[in-house]
Design an enzyme around this catalytic site. Sequence first.
Site, PDB file in Angstrom:
ATOM      1  N   HIS A  69       1.074  -1.014   0.203  1.00  0.00           N
ATOM      2  CA  HIS A  69      -0.091  -0.090  -0.081  1.00  0.00           C
ATOM      3  C   HIS A  69       0.761   1.281  -0.034  1.00  0.00           C
ATOM      4  CE1 HIS A  69      -4.003  -1.794   1.708  1.00  0.00           C
ATOM      5  NE2 HIS A  69      -3.556  -2.137   0.481  1.00  0.00           N
TER       6      HIS A  69
ATOM      7  N   TYR B 291      -8.566   5.057   8.427  1.00  0.00           N
ATOM      8  CA  TYR B 291      -8.648   5.549  10.110  1.00  0.00           C
ATOM      9  C   TYR B 291      -9.749   6.835  10.115  1.00  0.00           C
ATOM     10  CZ  TYR B 291      -3.910   3.316  10.449  1.00  0.00           C
ATOM     11  OH  TYR B 291      -3.175   2.480  10.717  1.00  0.00           O
TER      12      TYR B 291
ATOM     13  N   PRO C 224      -1.865   0.438  19.127  1.00  0.00           N
ATOM     14  CA  PRO C 224      -1.817  -0.079  17.711  1.00  0.00           C
ATOM     15  C   PRO C 224      -2.096   0.639  16.604  1.00  0.00           C
ATOM     16  CG  PRO C 224      -3.716  -1.041  18.960  1.00  0.00           C
ATOM     17  CD  PRO C 224      -3.069  -0.242  19.935  1.00  0.00           C
TER      18      PRO C 224
ATOM     19  N   LYS D  25       2.847   0.134  14.926  1.00  0.00           N
ATOM     20  CA  LYS D  25       4.458  -0.210  15.028  1.00  0.00           C
ATOM     21  C   LYS D  25       4.945  -1.425  15.799  1.00  0.00           C
ATOM     22  CE  LYS D  25       5.255   3.304  12.420  1.00  0.00           C
ATOM     23  NZ  LYS D  25       5.592   2.981  11.069  1.00  0.00           N
TER      24      LYS D  25
ATOM     25  N   TYR E  70       4.829   6.724   9.480  1.00  0.00           N
ATOM     26  CA  TYR E  70       4.037   5.451   8.936  1.00  0.00           C
ATOM     27  C   TYR E  70       4.839   4.601   8.346  1.00  0.00           C
ATOM     28  CZ  TYR E  70      -0.213   3.008   8.695  1.00  0.00           C
ATOM     29  OH  TYR E  70      -1.201   1.979   8.817  1.00  0.00           O
TER      30      TYR E  70
END
Length: 391
Positions: free
Chosen positions: A72, A201, A293, A297, A385
């Site tokens: 992704h 998200y 979470p 990570k 990220y």
Amino acid sequence: MKAQVGIIGAGPAGLLLAHLLQRAGIECVVLEAQTRQYIEERVRAGVLEQGTVDLLNELGLGERMMRQGLMHYGVELRFGGRGHRIDFADLTGGKGVMIYAQHEVIKDLVAARVNAGGQIVFEARKVGVERLASEKPLIRFERDGAAKEIECDFIAGCDGFHGICREAIPAGVLTTYERNYPFGWLGILAEAPPASHELIYANHERGFALMSMRSPKISRLYLQCKPEEDLDGWPDERIWDELQLRFAALDGFSLTRGPVIQKGVTGMRSFVVEPMQHGRMFLAGDSAHIVPPTGAKGLNLAVADVRVLAAGLQEFYGSGKREMLERYSEICLRRVWKVQRFSWWMTSLLHRFESDGEFDRRRQMAELDYVTSSRAGMTTLAENYVGLPME
Ligand code: APR
Ligand code: PHB
């Protein structure tokens, strides 16, 4: 028994360390409390940073991941009924993340170690560590009712948050830094095609929600709930209805529903111990630190620790130098704290805090607006990220 390095725990940290050491010609034994089947089926996280993906490929362990995983190059943040894409590739010079379940990584690591003739002792009982401050620390355990011991040069405590290694360090050595969050995540795995190609998200008045996936046919979804939420109050229909409400968008977004094949509640906590070493025992992964979470990570941080540890051990066995081993904790903690910051920030940005007043709520919306509209804001999210560079 003897080993140069005794590794406790066959999670991502322990298994990857074993591979890195084996490649460097350092012999090690891995002890695991559970069965092989148990660790290969336990459902956990599923996002690998670019650096983790590259390392698995370099080690020749990435073949199945490259075939079955989903690369992704962005995620969506959704709030106020609108989606905002963060374009990782554009913002980080082509980097991305791999969606590939942790237990699949475990399967690949176990298979490769078994094929290479490396040792993993499953169902090791009553594991204990002794003489940590000496030159020859000792691991004791029981297997099939018989008492065994391994004399090592070093012990790697890769036994997760509930393991015995951290607890074996004498009182007064470690300092603990901790934050608990007043919510948890209710997670489901469902036989339903993900409603979007990328992760979403969502920050909604009713609470946070996350849409992730395991394959083009399997969705992984989470919603913010009470820390001790009782699953009995959450029949599948109620979970789907709640998720639908939280992901709702002005353009009429609709989640794809399907049979729920797994359900659970995860607590949310930030936790670090310092230092990550005592004598000849080194803590790596969840045994030394836990992140909520939201930043995906946990696994990646475990990988970063064992890269440093393997390099230090390689230096020691190669030249007798201890400089890197002595700096293990310092090197790891610099990354650990940056990742703690990012995980805390993502959590704060996206969840509903009951204690927040209208001011905080508006400040949170303004921050989301900033992070999704300024290139600097988007870059700070993207570079963390996909994973900060290894030191
Ligand atoms: N003896 C032997 N093995 C043990 C013991 C013990 N006393 N206690 C725990 N273990 C094993 C567990 O059964 C588990 O397989 O140690 C392993 C620890 O693995 P993880 O918990 O996966 O920890 P780690 O390797 O640090 O990986 C961190 O895993 O849970 C995720 O979110 C976490 O993604 C992060 C990653
Ligand atoms: C998951 O797919 O399980 C997942 C994805 C992203 C997260 C956490 C978990 O932030």
